[in-house]
Scaffold this active site. Structure first.
Site, PDB file in Angstrom:
ATOM      1  N   ARG A   1      -2.550  -5.884  -8.310  1.00 25.89           N
ATOM      2  CA  ARG A   1      -1.924  -6.780  -8.318  1.00 25.89           C
ATOM      3  C   ARG A   1      -1.394  -7.606  -9.477  1.00 25.89           C
ATOM      4  O   ARG A   1      -2.928  -7.289  -9.521  1.00 25.89           O
ATOM      5  CB  ARG A   1      -1.750  -7.619  -6.558  1.00 25.89           C
ATOM      6  CG  ARG A   1      -1.155  -6.899  -5.847  1.00 25.89           C
ATOM      7  CD  ARG A   1      -1.434  -7.744  -4.730  1.00 25.89           C
ATOM      8  NE  ARG A   1      -3.078  -7.115  -4.733  1.00 25.89           N
ATOM      9  CZ  ARG A   1      -3.489  -7.245  -2.933  1.00 25.89           C
ATOM     10  NH1 ARG A   1      -3.040  -7.680  -2.024  1.00 25.89           N
ATOM     11  NH2 ARG A   1      -5.005  -7.294  -2.989  1.00 25.89           N
TER      12      ARG A   1
ATOM     13  N   HIS B   1       1.084  -1.482  -0.141  1.00 29.02           N
ATOM     14  CA  HIS B   1      -0.318   0.278   0.060  1.00 29.02           C
ATOM     15  C   HIS B   1       0.784   1.027   0.314  1.00 29.02           C
ATOM     16  O   HIS B   1       0.726   1.959  -0.420  1.00 29.02           O
ATOM     17  CB  HIS B   1      -1.159   0.000   1.075  1.00 29.02           C
ATOM     18  CG  HIS B   1      -2.058  -0.979   1.013  1.00 29.02           C
ATOM     19  ND1 HIS B   1      -2.266  -1.662   2.444  1.00 29.02           N
ATOM     20  CD2 HIS B   1      -2.756  -1.345   0.608  1.00 29.02           C
ATOM     21  CE1 HIS B   1      -2.901  -2.408   2.075  1.00 29.02           C
ATOM     22  NE2 HIS B   1      -3.855  -2.608   1.166  1.00 29.02           N
TER      23      HIS B   1
ATOM     24  N   SER C   1      -2.918  -7.582   2.875  1.00 31.89           N
ATOM     25  CA  SER C   1      -3.112  -7.546   4.395  1.00 31.89           C
ATOM     26  C   SER C   1      -3.567  -8.924   5.123  1.00 31.89           C
ATOM     27  O   SER C   1      -3.652  -9.414   6.589  1.00 31.89           O
ATOM     28  CB  SER C   1      -4.271  -6.252   4.863  1.00 31.89           C
ATOM     29  OG  SER C   1      -3.867  -5.235   4.595  1.00 31.89           O
TER      30      SER C   1
HETATM   31  P1  ADP Z   1      -9.690  -3.268   0.200  1.00 24.50           P
HETATM   32  O1  ADP Z   1     -10.316  -3.514   1.404  1.00 24.50           O
HETATM   33  O2  ADP Z   1     -10.697  -2.325  -0.928  1.00 24.50           O
HETATM   34  O3  ADP Z   1      -9.518  -4.333  -0.863  1.00 24.50           O
HETATM   35  P2  ADP Z   1      -7.226  -3.122   0.509  1.00 24.50           P
HETATM   36  O4  ADP Z   1      -7.130  -2.572   2.423  1.00 24.50           O
HETATM   37  O5  ADP Z   1      -6.628  -4.466   0.372  1.00 24.50           O
HETATM   38  O6  ADP Z   1      -8.438  -2.248   0.184  1.00 24.50           O
HETATM   39  O7  ADP Z   1      -6.227  -2.667  -0.169  1.00 24.50           O
HETATM   40  C1  ADP Z   1      -6.054  -0.821  -0.400  1.00 24.50           C
HETATM   41  C2  ADP Z   1      -5.927  -0.334  -2.477  1.00 24.50           C
HETATM   42  O8  ADP Z   1      -4.851  -1.508  -2.064  1.00 24.50           O
HETATM   43  C3  ADP Z   1      -6.926  -2.224  -2.684  1.00 24.50           C
HETATM   44  O9  ADP Z   1      -6.744  -1.300  -4.584  1.00 24.50           O
HETATM   45  C4  ADP Z   1      -5.516  -3.089  -3.379  1.00 24.50           C
HETATM   46  O10 ADP Z   1      -5.735  -3.980  -4.741  1.00 24.50           O
HETATM   47  C5  ADP Z   1      -3.981  -2.488  -3.220  1.00 24.50           C
HETATM   48  N1  ADP Z   1      -3.091  -3.144  -2.827  1.00 24.50           N
HETATM   49  C6  ADP Z   1      -3.127  -3.874  -1.573  1.00 24.50           C
HETATM   50  N2  ADP Z   1      -2.529  -4.671  -1.466  1.00 24.50           N
HETATM   51  C7  ADP Z   1      -1.183  -4.208  -2.587  1.00 24.50           C
HETATM   52  C8  ADP Z   1      -0.001  -4.804  -2.771  1.00 24.50           C
HETATM   53  N3  ADP Z   1       0.699  -5.487  -2.310  1.00 24.50           N
HETATM   54  N4  ADP Z   1       0.817  -4.135  -3.567  1.00 24.50           N
HETATM   55  C9  ADP Z   1      -0.164  -3.113  -4.702  1.00 24.50           C
HETATM   56  N5  ADP Z   1      -1.675  -2.862  -4.508  1.00 24.50           N
HETATM   57  C10 ADP Z   1      -2.072  -3.265  -3.374  1.00 24.50           C
END
Ligand code: ADP
Length: 161
Positions: free
Chosen positions: A90, A17, A128
C-alpha cells in the site's frame, strides 16, 4: 512449475488481499496462500477459521491453495518449493516493513524472489485491523470483504457483546 507463496495473518482476508492473490495467480502457475498461525499481534479469528474464510474466498481460483504455517516464512517457502514470495504494497504504510522483510528473506533464502504487487487505489487504505475496528463499532464494511467474511465478522462481534 512456477510456485509462489503469499504469506500473511489474514485476520480476516479483505478484498485488498483477494485482489493481490487474484493478480498473483495470473503470474504464477501455483499460488499458495500461507496463513501465519501465531502472528505477533492480537488475533480475532483462529488459524483454522482464517484458512476456511480464505478457501471460500478463492474457491473460483483453481491454481490457488491455502495452508497455515508456523515458524519462519522461508522454511514454509522451502517446504512447498516456492521460487517467489508475494506481498502487497500500500502507498505509505508498507514500504519500509516490506523492504526490511525482503532483505531478511534474501539473507535467509537467497534463491527466493520477493515480489511486491501494488495495491489498487480503492484498497490502499484497507487493512484487517481497521476493518475489525470499524466492524466492532457496527460500521458498514460490506464493500471491503467477501460476503461470508462480513457475516463472520458480524457473528464474532455479536458473540462478544
Ligand atoms: P501481515 O500480518 O504480514 O502484516 P496481512 O495479513 O496484514 O499481513 O497482509 C498480508 C499481505 O497483504 C502483506 O503483504 C500486506 O502488505 C498485504 N495487504 C494487506 N492489506 C492490503 C491491501 N488493502 N491491499 C494490498 N495488499 C494488502
Amino acid at each position: 512449475m512456477t510456485i509462489a507463496i503469499y504469506p500473511g495473518s489474514f485476520d480476516p482476508i479483505t478484498n485488498g488481499h483477494l485482489d493481490i492473490a487474484t493478480r498473483a495467480a495470473r503470474v504464477f502457475e501455483k499460488l499458495i496462500i500461507g496463513v501465519f498461525e501465531t502472528p505477533n499481534k492480537p488475533i480475532l479469528f483462529s488459524s483454522q477459521e482464517r484458512v476456511e474464510l480464505i478457501r471460500k474466498a478463492v474457491a473460483g481460483l483453481p491454481n490457488v491453495e491455502v495452508e497455515s504455517f508456523g515458524g519462519l516464512t522461508v522454511n514454509f517457502a522451502r517446504k512447498v518449493k516456492a521460487q517467489a514470495m508475494v506481498r502487497g504494497l500500500r502507498m505509505s504504510a508498507d514500504f519500509e516493513r516490506e523492504f526490511d522483510m525482503a532483505m531478511m528473506t534474501k539473507k535467509l533464502y537467497p534463491e527466493l524472489e520477493f515480489v511486491c504487487l501494488m495495491s489498487r487505489m480503492e484498497y490502499q487504505f484497507l487493512s484487517s485491523s481497521l476493518l475489525k475496528e470499524a466492524a466492532s463499532l457496527g460500521g458498514d464494511i460490506d464493500d471491503l470483504v467477501p460476503k461470508h467474511v462480513a457475516d463472520a465478522l458480524k457473528q464474532k462481534f455479536q458473540a462478544k457483546t
